[in-house]
Design a protein around this motif. Structure first.
Motif, PDB file in Angstrom:
ATOM      1  N   GLY A  94     -12.342  43.287 -35.190  1.00 16.10           N
ATOM      2  CA  GLY A  94     -12.873  43.598 -36.505  1.00 16.10           C
ATOM      3  C   GLY A  94     -14.374  43.712 -36.577  1.00 16.10           C
ATOM      4  N   GLN A  95     -15.052  43.728 -35.444  1.00 19.36           N
ATOM      5  CA  GLN A  95     -16.506  43.821 -35.463  1.00 19.36           C
ATOM      6  C   GLN A  95     -16.966  45.196 -35.931  1.00 19.36           C
ATOM      7  OE1 GLN A  95     -17.929  43.495 -31.448  1.00 19.36           O
ATOM      8  NE2 GLN A  95     -16.293  44.770 -30.692  1.00 19.36           N
ATOM      9  N   LYS A  96     -18.245  45.291 -36.233  1.00 16.67           N
ATOM     10  CA  LYS A  96     -18.802  46.559 -36.708  1.00 16.67           C
ATOM     11  C   LYS A  96     -18.586  47.659 -35.668  1.00 16.67           C
ATOM     12  CE  LYS A  96     -22.439  44.449 -39.516  1.00 16.67           C
ATOM     13  NZ  LYS A  96     -23.895  44.338 -39.723  1.00 16.67           N
ATOM     14  N   ARG A  97     -18.326  48.857 -36.162  1.00 11.32           N
ATOM     15  CA  ARG A  97     -18.020  49.959 -35.247  1.00 11.32           C
ATOM     16  C   ARG A  97     -19.203  50.342 -34.370  1.00 11.32           C
ATOM     17  NH1 ARG A  97     -14.275  54.292 -38.617  1.00 11.32           N
ATOM     18  NH2 ARG A  97     -12.518  52.882 -38.978  1.00 11.32           N
ATOM     19  N   ASP A  98     -20.422  50.116 -34.883  1.00  8.79           N
ATOM     20  CA  ASP A  98     -21.578  50.529 -34.095  1.00  8.79           C
ATOM     21  C   ASP A  98     -21.964  49.480 -33.042  1.00  8.79           C
ATOM     22  OD1 ASP A  98     -22.418  48.614 -35.841  1.00  8.79           O
ATOM     23  OD2 ASP A  98     -24.198  49.685 -36.540  1.00  8.79           O
ATOM     24  N   ALA A  99     -21.278  48.334 -33.026  1.00 11.49           N
ATOM     25  CA  ALA A  99     -21.562  47.321 -32.025  1.00 11.49           C
ATOM     26  C   ALA A  99     -20.923  47.711 -30.687  1.00 11.49           C
ATOM     27  CB  ALA A  99     -21.035  45.962 -32.465  1.00 11.49           C
ATOM     28  N   GLN A 100     -21.651  47.473 -29.598  1.00 11.60           N
ATOM     29  CA  GLN A 100     -21.139  47.762 -28.261  1.00 11.60           C
ATOM     30  C   GLN A 100     -20.965  46.432 -27.527  1.00 11.60           C
ATOM     31  OE1 GLN A 100     -22.975  51.300 -26.185  1.00 11.60           O
ATOM     32  NE2 GLN A 100     -24.545  50.981 -27.742  1.00 11.60           N
ATOM     33  N   VAL A 101     -19.802  46.237 -26.972  1.00 11.84           N
ATOM     34  CA  VAL A 101     -19.507  45.007 -26.259  1.00 11.84           C
ATOM     35  C   VAL A 101     -19.654  45.250 -24.757  1.00 11.84           C
ATOM     36  CG1 VAL A 101     -17.775  43.248 -25.775  1.00 11.84           C
ATOM     37  CG2 VAL A 101     -17.954  44.229 -28.077  1.00 11.84           C
ATOM     38  N   LEU A 102     -20.402  44.391 -24.100  1.00 11.21           N
ATOM     39  CA  LEU A 102     -20.559  44.462 -22.644  1.00 11.21           C
ATOM     40  C   LEU A 102     -20.011  43.173 -22.059  1.00 11.21           C
ATOM     41  CD1 LEU A 102     -21.720  45.898 -20.122  1.00 11.21           C
ATOM     42  CD2 LEU A 102     -23.848  44.630 -20.520  1.00 11.21           C
ATOM     43  N   ARG A 103     -18.982  43.313 -21.247  1.00 14.22           N
ATOM     44  CA  ARG A 103     -18.349  42.145 -20.621  1.00 14.22           C
ATOM     45  C   ARG A 103     -18.807  42.040 -19.171  1.00 14.22           C
ATOM     46  NH1 ARG A 103     -14.749  44.642 -23.913  1.00 14.22           N
ATOM     47  NH2 ARG A 103     -13.789  43.373 -25.541  1.00 14.22           N
ATOM     48  N   VAL A 104     -19.444  40.922 -18.862  1.00  9.84           N
ATOM     49  CA  VAL A 104     -20.029  40.713 -17.534  1.00  9.84           C
ATOM     50  C   VAL A 104     -19.457  39.437 -16.940  1.00  9.84           C
ATOM     51  CG1 VAL A 104     -22.162  40.322 -16.234  1.00  9.84           C
ATOM     52  CG2 VAL A 104     -22.166  41.869 -18.221  1.00  9.84           C
ATOM     53  N   ARG A 105     -19.019  39.526 -15.699  1.00  7.69           N
ATOM     54  CA  ARG A 105     -18.561  38.334 -14.972  1.00  7.69           C
ATOM     55  C   ARG A 105     -19.518  38.075 -13.817  1.00  7.69           C
ATOM     56  NH1 ARG A 105     -13.764  38.418 -11.664  1.00  7.69           N
ATOM     57  NH2 ARG A 105     -13.160  40.207 -12.929  1.00  7.69           N
ATOM     58  N   SER A 106     -19.994  36.842 -13.720  1.00  8.62           N
ATOM     59  CA  SER A 106     -20.963  36.480 -12.685  1.00  8.62           C
ATOM     60  C   SER A 106     -20.754  35.038 -12.298  1.00  8.62           C
ATOM     61  CB  SER A 106     -22.392  36.675 -13.219  1.00  8.62           C
ATOM     62  OG  SER A 106     -23.343  36.074 -12.366  1.00  8.62           O
TER      63      SER A 106
END
Length: 308
Positions: A94-106
């Motif tokens: 449900g987050q804002k449409r203009d938000a970009q999610v970056l998933r990083v594993r380290s």
């Protein structure tokens, strides 16, 4: 039908589970009713239905209040984890449409030494990006659901692209007290009472000794660790001589917690790699933004810590 779905019909209704989880959290039917904006009687009714369905008491009721049975504690823990995950997923969807999610594993060492102290700069320069940093299972053979995997390895996982993000300059490190004897390097590393501390295997130490011509007797004490933080802590507490990327121990050296025993640097074949899927990067440009930012940070860190 997939295994596990055949038991779905045996699950209690969600209303009863929510009532139970709230009451189990507060150990109070009154507070649970307040949280869910229902009457206390409704909470009691739903929990009674759940207990009847299970054929087990979930609460011990007394004049002083309620407490959980063993079965109640088990169900509480499962419900809390499940509701937390559902809430996080719904929030993400449900987050804002203009938000970009970056998933990083380290791995935790790289995340804490390189990413975490500087990530606010990246987010400030790129508003609208949400970074999800995961330190679990950094040695996985695949990216999984992540966009980026930062892994210390020789070769990246199959079916992925990679960029070398950090090529180490490994130096010998020790507790400053070890230098108080005034012994030269050869004597110190040959001392039988000083352990050699290794990361995952003994290859880096062996390469360092061979590269720089220190072919003395084998160490009488060898400790092998799977976590670089543990090695640094062992060095700080005087447990032996370890190896570390020079730029990532700058703070410890400045505070006098760790001393560099020798400026002779080993550059192992294994390195930190920025791993991603090409097709994903093409449709998700934030991956490229993060890669370039990270390369700049590593370059700056290594430049600032280079011997003068």
């Amino acid at each position: 039908m997939p295994q596990g779905r055949t038991t779905r019909g045996q699950l209690a209704n969600l209303r009863a589970l929510r009532a139970f989880e709230a009451a189990a959290c507060h150990l109070s039917f009154t507070l649970a009713a307040k949280e869910l904006s229902v009457s206390q009687g409704a909470i009691s009714h739903q929990i009674k239905l759940l207990e009847d369905r299970l054929g087990k008491n979930l609460f011990i009721r007394s004049g002083k209040g309620v407490s959980l049975t063993l079965e109640g504690k088990l169900l509480r823990d499962v419900c809390q984890r499940s509701f937390d995950e559902i809430g996080e997923t719904l929030s993400l969807i449900g987050q804002k449409r203009d938000a970009q999610v970056l998933r990083v594993r380290s791995g935790p060492f790289f995340a804490m030494k390189v990413i975490a102290p500087r990530i606010s700069e990246f987010l400030s320069a790129n508003p609208g990006i949400q970074l999800h940093l995961n330190n679990l299972d950094p040695d996985s053979a695949s990216l999984g659901s992540e966009d980026v995997l930062i892994k210390y390895c020789l070769h990246p996982p199959a079916n992925s692209a990679s960029v070398e993000i950090l090529k180490e300059n490994l130096v010998l490190i020790c507790n400053p007290d070890l230098l108080a004897s005034g012994d030269d390097l050869a004597r110190i590393i040959a001392r039988p009472d000083v352990a050699r501390l290794h990361y995952r295997d003994m290859n880096d130490w062996q390469s360092w000794l061979e590269t720089f011509g220190y072919d003395g007797p084998a160490a009488s004490q060898n400790l092998i660790f799977d976590d670089q933080h543990t090695i640094l802590e062992a060095v700080r507490s005087g447990q032996g001589i370890g190896m570390a990327e020079r730029s990532l121990i700058r703070g410890d050296v400045a505070r006098g917690r760790i001393a560099i025993l020798s400026d002779l640097c080993l550059r192992p074949k294994t390195s930190y790699k920025f791993i991603y899927k090409t097709d994903r990067a093409a449709s998700h440009p934030v991956i490229g933004l993060f890669q370039r930012w990270l390369e700049q940070q590593v370059e700056m860190i290594q430049r600032e810590s280079a011997p003068q």
